[in-house]
Each structure stands twice: as C-alpha cells, then as structure tokens.
Design a protein around this motif. Sequence first.
Motif, PDB file in Angstrom:
ATOM      1  N   ARG A 227       5.504   1.929   1.712  1.00 33.19           N
ATOM      2  CA  ARG A 227       6.949   1.783   1.438  1.00 33.19           C
ATOM      3  C   ARG A 227       7.095   0.585   0.523  1.00 33.19           C
ATOM      4  O   ARG A 227       6.538  -0.487   0.770  1.00 33.19           O
ATOM      5  N   TYR A 228       7.850   0.757  -0.552  1.00 38.12           N
ATOM      6  CA  TYR A 228       7.985  -0.344  -1.511  1.00 38.12           C
ATOM      7  C   TYR A 228       9.415  -0.395  -2.015  1.00 38.12           C
ATOM      8  O   TYR A 228       9.928   0.581  -2.550  1.00 38.12           O
ATOM      9  N   GLY A 229      10.059  -1.529  -1.839  1.00 36.56           N
ATOM     10  CA  GLY A 229      11.454  -1.656  -2.222  1.00 36.56           C
ATOM     11  C   GLY A 229      12.345  -0.933  -1.220  1.00 36.56           C
ATOM     12  O   GLY A 229      11.900  -0.425  -0.195  1.00 36.56           O
ATOM     13  N   ASP A 230      13.627  -0.876  -1.537  1.00 35.19           N
ATOM     14  CA  ASP A 230      14.586  -0.250  -0.625  1.00 35.19           C
ATOM     15  C   ASP A 230      14.455   1.272  -0.599  1.00 35.19           C
ATOM     16  O   ASP A 230      14.571   1.890   0.457  1.00 35.19           O
ATOM     17  N   ASP A 231      14.212   1.874  -1.765  1.00 33.72           N
ATOM     18  CA  ASP A 231      14.317   3.334  -1.869  1.00 33.72           C
ATOM     19  C   ASP A 231      13.073   3.976  -2.461  1.00 33.72           C
ATOM     20  O   ASP A 231      13.150   5.047  -3.065  1.00 33.72           O
TER      21      ASP A 231
END
Length: 372
Positions: A227-231
């Motif tokens: 998972r990387y960043g918000d979206d």
Amino acid sequence: MNGVAQDYTQFAGEVRGRAAAIVREQQAALSNDLASLLTVRVDALNAQGSRSFAELLVRMMAVAVRNGRLDPQSTIVRELGSFSPPLGTREIVDSVHAAEQIVLDEMTLDHTIGGASEAWPIVTYSVRRAGLELLAAYADQIAGREVPVVVRDGLTTLIAAPVFELALAQEVQRALRHKHALAVLLFDVDEMEAINRAYGRGVGDRVLERLGIQARRFFRTHDWVARYGDDGIAVLLPETPLDDAAALAARFRETIAQRLVLNDHKSDARSIVTLSAAVVGTDLVQTDIDAGYIITEAEAALLRAKIDGRNRVERVAVLPTSLTIFGAATLLGRTPRDVTRLIRAGDLKAARRGRHFHIDRAAIEDFRKSAR
C-alpha cells in the motif's frame, strides 16, 4: 485444489524445508557473520549482546522459513521482545534485513535451491516472508510500549510503505551485486474523491481492498507489493527489465478496468475504476542508486500521468542502461538473432558478462545514427 496447484504446493513445501535445513545446518556460521555486522552497526549492544541477538534472529529465520509464520506465543518470539530496549525499532528492522541478506547469500550457493535453480524465487520469497514475520512478531512484543512498526496495511493487507522502502534499498544492493535489472511500479486510483462523493467513503475503501486482492493475484510471489499513499499501491519487481515492467503495468491497469466496476443501483449508472501508473527502472544496475531517488522519480512520473489525462502509464529509465540482446532487439525492431549477428559483425558494440551480451543504450543510439 487442482493437480497443478497441489504439485506446486508440495514443491514449495519441499523447498522451504530444504531452505530451513540449510539455516539450521549453518546456524553457527550464519550467527557469526551476522554478529560481526551487528557489532559494527548496533551501538546499543556489546559483543556478547550482538552474538546473542544474532543467534536468536537466525533461529527465528529457520522457524519462519520452514513454517511460513511465527507463533506469537512461542518462547522464541518472547525472547525477541527482551531486546527492546535496548534496541529501537530502526535497529531491529535493519538487523532483520541484515539477517535476510546473510541467509540468502548462504542459500545462493546450494546446488539444489541456489540462485541458478528453478526453486530460487520460492527461496527468496520464503526468506523475505520470514523477515516480515520477524518484524510482525516484534510489533506484537512492543505493542503498548512504543509506537509499533507497521508491517502490513490493515485495509489492503499488503505490506506497509516503510517496509517497502526498506525492501527497495535491499533489492537495489542485490541488483548491483549481481548485475540485475530492477523496476518499481506505482499505481494510483483515478478520481478517488469523486468515487467517495458519488458512492460513499466506504465504497472507496472497498475499491482499495479489492485493488490489493487483484495485485496479490496478478504479481509474482517474490515481488514486493505494498500500500502506498492514500489511494495507491507500489510494486517492486526484482530482475525485471524496464520494457517488461511497462508491459506488466499496462496489463494490470487493464485488468483493474475490467474487474473493478462500480454500480449505482438507484440510477443503474456504472463507473469503471481506472489507474494512473508510473514505471521506473533500469535494465542493468551498474552503480549504486539511492532508493529515495527511485521513489521520487516514480512519484513525479505518476503525477505526469495524472496531469496528462489519467488512466495511462508513464515510464522512466532511472539511469543510462545496458540491455540484453532481447531488450536491444525490442528497441531496434529486430529479432534477437539479427542483434547477435550485428554484434558478431562488429556493427553493434556489446560487452560480454558471463554467458550473456549486454548492449549500452548509447551503443544502440550510435548504431541507429550510422544506419540512417
């Protein structure tokens, strides 16, 4: 489970068993090597403390490689908690990654599961998974005592960004040592704010959850998916040339567009979830590359993909690269056999490394100019 899946599961289990046996057989030597590193890198431990910690990490690696997990209630896991304090989170994480590298270096030499074998991807995945299990065990042990290290993202169940960044730094060094390719992909869901407004924030969370599921199914077991960043998500592809990485990014983007479709049951409207993507890499790591630089280039490329209309792939070569014969053939629009003939005729400059030729992009550009 079909026959092919059963055969693979059995093979993977046998590989893990052999890998764990190597760690146990070489435990003393591996512990000595790791203790030597820790004595230099970890100020909070004296020589005896470094030795004890190294022995514990090697024993835990053997268990985690064999079983694929660690029992959080086991004595060996409780021993890990006794080292924090004096060790902080960063020192624990760096020590675990040092243990991973030492174990992998030892296994590379094995004639049955070593670096040239069919089993090697399973070996590397099993050792990396073991490292994550050690970090997760550490997080459980320090819960309530300090801010724990986050190993996995709770929504997508992918590995967390800090672990991905550590893995990237490690893989850069491995690629440099073995003269391999390396690529990083960044994906970001387009118009997530509009999705949240139209369907509710809970739907946005489900999109990310399903994105994680699709990514785990699509990419190889020995790739790092986070998972990387918000979206969005990030994918680290060891030993993957830039052209191949770009093709994978395009295929994954198409897969998501086909499989993530939102339906508004009130209006019968349908919305296709699209991704913007960045592909950053090099076909041959020839000099040390800062992992932060790769991430920065990927984030900038992802932003360009968004600005240029979304739902597209932006690619960047992080260094002047050398290509294999197949990569050169792709750039020149020729067959690999044609490229081999050009090399042997002296028309295309190439360097032999081991059994393979590598061609600098500069040499390819020189050939193109001379052929005009």
